[in-house]
Design an enzyme around this catalytic site. Structure first.
Site, PDB file in Angstrom:
ATOM      1  N   LYS A 170      -8.859  -8.469  23.607  1.00  9.38           N
ATOM      2  CA  LYS A 170      -8.684  -9.541  22.622  1.00  9.38           C
ATOM      3  C   LYS A 170      -7.242  -9.568  22.094  1.00  9.38           C
ATOM      4  O   LYS A 170      -6.607 -10.618  22.036  1.00  9.38           O
ATOM      5  CB  LYS A 170      -9.651  -9.312  21.443  1.00  9.38           C
ATOM      6  CG  LYS A 170      -9.333 -10.163  20.223  1.00  9.38           C
ATOM      7  CD  LYS A 170     -10.302  -9.965  19.088  1.00  9.38           C
ATOM      8  CE  LYS A 170      -9.998  -8.838  18.135  1.00  9.38           C
ATOM      9  NZ  LYS A 170      -8.921  -9.060  17.181  1.00  9.38           N
ATOM     10  N   ASN A 171      -6.731  -8.398  21.743  1.00 10.09           N
ATOM     11  CA  ASN A 171      -5.424  -8.380  21.082  1.00 10.09           C
ATOM     12  C   ASN A 171      -4.248  -8.564  22.041  1.00 10.09           C
ATOM     13  O   ASN A 171      -3.098  -8.598  21.618  1.00 10.09           O
ATOM     14  CB  ASN A 171      -5.284  -7.108  20.230  1.00 10.09           C
ATOM     15  CG  ASN A 171      -6.241  -7.149  19.041  1.00 10.09           C
ATOM     16  OD1 ASN A 171      -6.813  -8.203  18.728  1.00 10.09           O
ATOM     17  ND2 ASN A 171      -6.438  -6.017  18.379  1.00 10.09           N
TER      18      ASN A 171
ATOM     19  N   CYS B 123     -10.300 -10.682   9.649  1.00  5.70           N
ATOM     20  CA  CYS B 123     -11.118  -9.690   8.955  1.00  5.70           C
ATOM     21  C   CYS B 123     -10.423  -9.257   7.675  1.00  5.70           C
ATOM     22  O   CYS B 123      -9.208  -9.069   7.649  1.00  5.70           O
ATOM     23  CB  CYS B 123     -11.322  -8.475   9.853  1.00  5.70           C
ATOM     24  SG  CYS B 123     -12.431  -8.813  11.220  1.00  5.70           S
TER      25      CYS B 123
ATOM     26  N   ARG C 218      -3.323  -8.430   3.813  1.00  2.93           N
ATOM     27  CA  ARG C 218      -2.662  -8.482   5.126  1.00  2.93           C
ATOM     28  C   ARG C 218      -1.555  -9.530   5.066  1.00  2.93           C
ATOM     29  O   ARG C 218      -1.682 -10.633   5.577  1.00  2.93           O
ATOM     30  CB  ARG C 218      -3.677  -8.798   6.230  1.00  2.93           C
ATOM     31  CG  ARG C 218      -4.700  -7.699   6.399  1.00  2.93           C
ATOM     32  CD  ARG C 218      -5.715  -8.039   7.458  1.00  2.93           C
ATOM     33  NE  ARG C 218      -5.224  -7.844   8.813  1.00  2.93           N
ATOM     34  CZ  ARG C 218      -5.937  -8.122   9.905  1.00  2.93           C
ATOM     35  NH1 ARG C 218      -7.136  -8.622   9.786  1.00  2.93           N
ATOM     36  NH2 ARG C 218      -5.438  -7.913  11.106  1.00  2.93           N
TER      37      ARG C 218
ATOM     38  N   ASP D 182      -8.658   0.474  14.761  1.00  2.00           N
ATOM     39  CA  ASP D 182      -9.793  -0.359  15.167  1.00  2.00           C
ATOM     40  C   ASP D 182     -10.940   0.447  15.778  1.00  2.00           C
ATOM     41  O   ASP D 182     -12.057  -0.054  15.873  1.00  2.00           O
ATOM     42  CB  ASP D 182      -9.335  -1.415  16.190  1.00  2.00           C
ATOM     43  CG  ASP D 182      -8.369  -2.404  15.579  1.00  2.00           C
ATOM     44  OD1 ASP D 182      -8.342  -2.530  14.335  1.00  2.00           O
ATOM     45  OD2 ASP D 182      -7.626  -3.047  16.339  1.00  2.00           O
TER      46      ASP D 182
ATOM     47  N   ARG E 241     -16.394 -12.197  17.497  1.00  7.88           N
ATOM     48  CA  ARG E 241     -14.955 -12.488  17.528  1.00  7.88           C
ATOM     49  C   ARG E 241     -14.245 -11.586  18.538  1.00  7.88           C
ATOM     50  O   ARG E 241     -13.177 -11.939  19.036  1.00  7.88           O
ATOM     51  CB  ARG E 241     -14.338 -12.268  16.134  1.00  7.88           C
ATOM     52  CG  ARG E 241     -14.764 -13.329  15.133  1.00  7.88           C
ATOM     53  CD  ARG E 241     -13.901 -13.275  13.904  1.00  7.88           C
ATOM     54  NE  ARG E 241     -12.544 -13.006  14.311  1.00  7.88           N
ATOM     55  CZ  ARG E 241     -11.684 -12.254  13.645  1.00  7.88           C
ATOM     56  NH1 ARG E 241     -12.031 -11.720  12.508  1.00  7.88           N
ATOM     57  NH2 ARG E 241     -10.470 -12.059  14.097  1.00  7.88           N
TER      58      ARG E 241
HETATM   59  N1  EPU Z   1       1.957  -5.616   7.265  1.00  3.65           N
HETATM   60  C1  EPU Z   1       2.716  -6.022   6.199  1.00  3.65           C
HETATM   61  N2  EPU Z   1       3.417  -7.200   6.320  1.00  3.65           N
HETATM   62  C2  EPU Z   1       3.407  -7.952   7.446  1.00  3.65           C
HETATM   63  C3  EPU Z   1       2.620  -7.514   8.529  1.00  3.65           C
HETATM   64  C4  EPU Z   1       1.896  -6.340   8.410  1.00  3.65           C
HETATM   65  O1  EPU Z   1       2.751  -5.379   5.169  1.00  3.65           O
HETATM   66  O2  EPU Z   1       4.082  -9.003   7.482  1.00  3.65           O
HETATM   67  C5  EPU Z   1       1.164  -4.357   7.165  1.00  3.65           C
HETATM   68  C6  EPU Z   1      -0.347  -4.622   7.185  1.00  3.65           C
HETATM   69  O3  EPU Z   1      -0.824  -4.992   5.921  1.00  3.65           O
HETATM   70  C7  EPU Z   1      -0.890  -3.307   7.693  1.00  3.65           C
HETATM   71  C8  EPU Z   1       0.218  -2.823   8.648  1.00  3.65           C
HETATM   72  O4  EPU Z   1       1.382  -3.571   8.318  1.00  3.65           O
HETATM   73  O5  EPU Z   1      -1.009  -2.411   6.634  1.00  3.65           O
HETATM   74  C9  EPU Z   1      -0.093  -2.988  10.118  1.00  3.65           C
HETATM   75  O6  EPU Z   1      -0.557  -4.307  10.353  1.00  3.65           O
HETATM   76  P1  EPU Z   1      -0.232  -5.073  11.717  1.00  3.65           P
HETATM   77  O7  EPU Z   1       0.687  -6.195  11.418  1.00  3.65           O
HETATM   78  O8  EPU Z   1       0.173  -4.086  12.753  1.00  3.65           O
HETATM   79  O9  EPU Z   1      -1.657  -5.660  12.061  1.00  3.65           O
HETATM   80  P2  EPU Z   1      -1.973  -7.070  12.685  1.00  3.65           P
HETATM   81  O10 EPU Z   1      -0.909  -7.466  13.635  1.00  3.65           O
HETATM   82  O11 EPU Z   1      -2.387  -8.001  11.627  1.00  3.65           O
HETATM   83  C10 EPU Z   1      -3.192  -6.098  14.794  1.00  3.65           C
HETATM   84  C11 EPU Z   1      -4.562  -6.248  15.394  1.00  3.65           C
HETATM   85  C12 EPU Z   1      -5.581  -5.566  14.505  1.00  3.65           C
HETATM   86  C13 EPU Z   1      -5.195  -4.089  14.405  1.00  3.65           C
HETATM   87  C14 EPU Z   1      -3.758  -3.956  13.877  1.00  3.65           C
HETATM   88  C15 EPU Z   1      -3.278  -2.518  13.844  1.00  3.65           C
HETATM   89  C16 EPU Z   1      -4.414  -8.342  16.542  1.00  3.65           C
HETATM   90  C17 EPU Z   1      -4.866  -9.734  16.659  1.00  3.65           C
HETATM   91  N3  EPU Z   1      -4.889  -7.658  15.516  1.00  3.65           N
HETATM   92  O12 EPU Z   1      -3.273  -6.709  13.509  1.00  3.65           O
HETATM   93  O13 EPU Z   1      -6.829  -5.692  15.180  1.00  3.65           O
HETATM   94  O14 EPU Z   1      -6.071  -3.439  13.542  1.00  3.65           O
HETATM   95  O15 EPU Z   1      -2.858  -4.718  14.698  1.00  3.65           O
HETATM   96  O16 EPU Z   1      -3.323  -1.977  15.114  1.00  3.65           O
HETATM   97  O17 EPU Z   1      -3.671  -7.860  17.387  1.00  3.65           O
HETATM   98  C18 EPU Z   1      -9.158  -5.855  15.392  1.00  3.65           C
HETATM   99  O18 EPU Z   1      -8.982  -6.088  16.588  1.00  3.65           O
HETATM  100  O19 EPU Z   1     -10.287  -5.611  14.897  1.00  3.65           O
HETATM  101  C19 EPU Z   1      -7.995  -5.847  14.488  1.00  3.65           C
HETATM  102  C20 EPU Z   1      -8.101  -5.909  13.172  1.00  3.65           C
END
Ligand code: EPU
Length: 416
Positions: free
Chosen positions: A22-23, A116, A121, A305, A397
């Site tokens: 998915k990611n 989620c 976030r 995850d 999802r």
């Molecule tokens: N963060 C910030 N500011 C930003 C972006 C992120 O403070 O602008 C913080 C977040 O709040 C968090 C940390 O940085 O504490 C890491 O978040 P990240 O941006 O890496 O997460 P994401 O890109 O929103 C993706 C995956 C998530 C997975 C995370 C961590 C996708 C679509 N989603 O999310 O997947 O948990 O990386 O590996 O790629 C899932 O598949 O169930 C899922 C939640």
């Protein structure tokens, strides 16, 4: 609203083929916005987040066709640069479409992304990158308008956090920019590597992906390409948890074992016999032992995850385990749902302390998010009696046919 009904305590035995990640597929579908011509993306899971991505592409004026697990994207020109609020709310990944459409057209309009609820976030790091590349970003009436009068310009960007989404968005915005962009403290997840390899096969010049510093040499154009999405390491981790919790024996096919080292090591520590080869994992479990401490972290550490499913599996282990969540602030909503099965767990700050209890019983419970929902399936498989899991849209999802896959290896699970 449908529910999963699970009759627990069946031994799982057999093989499951793990679907595409998915990611990976979501940012790669976003990346097709940057390409002129036809992209053929294979091994796309049939999940609702992919449907949402296709709706966004279609809204941009891009033609998409789906045949089995292949999505063909024909980009003959973008007619709209805004991401509708309803689609932004459906999933967090909608945000990566903004980097792509900004990079392609110099303009992107979006509201705050949904997805989620795992605590706050924010997308501040994404926005900072867009600004560093030369975009003006204005917020009004809940919408973010990103605009660049001239071409985006390559620059040096240091990410304050190794954010997966911000790394992807920065790469997507920088690929067609003029000059060189260097992204320091970049996320190193396998899904980032998959995205960059797809972009390179379309003519991009990206180096260093998978490491701390990603270098993007801007190119004038990208063409279409064929690409196969990598296997989903979190789905593989979920089936490992199912085998571990039920004393089962599973062959997981279509997995990349190198991406799963931290997960394999935890289940080995819990006493599972795990063998790996080029294309598969065999996991056999009998008595599960507690694991002193599991900590989530950025890749290659244990993935956040995979945490909820590991917590569910360790809830039937001998002894006390501790799981520490280091990425998201509020990822323990599912724990109170697990406690309905008789799971003995306490959350203390970033940690959940799990005291093993082999006598779980079936219950009525609610999926609180995608992986929390998967954890409920793990507990239901281990519990005696019947469980009803509602809110399964969360689970859909990210899992393509989890009920059918588990049914095929001896579980009793159906959707009603
Ligand atoms: N963060 C910030 N500011 C930003 C972006 C992120 O403070 O602008 C913080 C977040 O709040 C968090 C940390 O940085 O504490 C890491 O978040 P990240 O941006 O890496 O997460 P994401 O890109 O929103 C993706 C995956 C998530 C997975 C995370 C961590 C996708 C679509 N989603 O999310 O997947 O948990 O990386 O590996 O790629 C899932 O598949 O169930 C899922 C939640």
């Amino acid at each position: 609203m449908s529910v999963y009904v699970v009759e627990g305590q069946r031994k799982l035995e057999g093989e499951i083929s793990v679907h595409g990640a998915k990611n990976s597929v979501l940012p790669i579908l976003a990346a097709t916005v940057l390409c002129d011509g036809e992209c053929v993306i294979e091994n796309c899971p049939d999940i609702s987040d992919v449907d949402t991505s296709i709706k966004i592409l279609t809204h941009f004026g891009i033609e998409c066709t789906v045949e089995k697990n292949t999505v063909t994207v024909k980009n003959k020109g973008i007619t709209s640069c805004d991401i509708p609020d309803s689609l932004m709310r459906e999933m967090r990944s909608s945000v990566v479409f903004s980097g792509a459409v900004l990079g392609k057209t110099g303009r992107a309009v979006m509201s705050s992304p949904g997805g989620c609820e795992l605590g706050p976030r924010p997308i501040d790091i994404h926005i900072k990158s867009f600004k560093a590349l030369g975009a003006d970003v204005a917020e009004k009436h809940g919408y973010l308008k990103c605009e660049c009068a001239n071409k985006l310009k390559g620059c040096r960007i240091v990410l304050p956090v190794r954010s997966v989404g911000a790394t992807e968005n920065t790469v997507l915005a920088a690929v067609l920019a003029s000059g060189i962009t260097t992204v320091h403290n970049a996320a190193r997840e396998p899904e980032i590597v998959d995205l960059c390899e797809f972009l390179n096969s379309c003519g991009a010049k990206i180096y260093g992906h998978g490491g701390d510093t990603v270098v993007i040499e801007g190119v004038a154009k990208l063409h279409g390409a064929h690409h196969r999405i990598i296997p989903d390491r979190i789905v593989a981790s979920t089936y490992m948890a199912c085998a571990a919790a039920t004393g089962g024996s599973l062959l997981l096919k279509n997995v990349n074992c190198n991406n799963l080292e931290a997960v394999i090591s935890i289940y080995r520590e819990a006493g599972c016999d795990i063998r790996t080869n080029n294309n598969g994992i065999i996991i056999k479990s009998r008595e599960l032992n507690a694991v002193k401490k599991v900590q989530s972290g950025f890749y290659p550490a244990f993935p956040t995850d995979a945490g909820p499913m590991a917590v569910a599996a360790l809830s039937v282990a001998n002894g006390t385990s501790v799981f520490v969540e280091n990425i998201f602030e509020s990822r323990f909503k599912y724990v109170s749902e697990l406690m309905r099965f008789g799971v003995k767990a306490d959350t203390v700050g970033k940690a959940v302390i799990i005291t093993g209890n082999k006598s779980l019983y079936g219950t009525d419970c609610v999926a609180t998010d995608l992986r929390g929902g998967a954890a409920l399936i793990v507990a239901a498989l281990a519990a005696e009696g019947t469980t009803h899991i509602s809110n399964i849209n969360y689970i859909k999802r990210g899992y393509d046919g989890i009920d059918k896959a588990l049914l095929s290896v001896g579980a009793k699970i159906c959707e009603k």
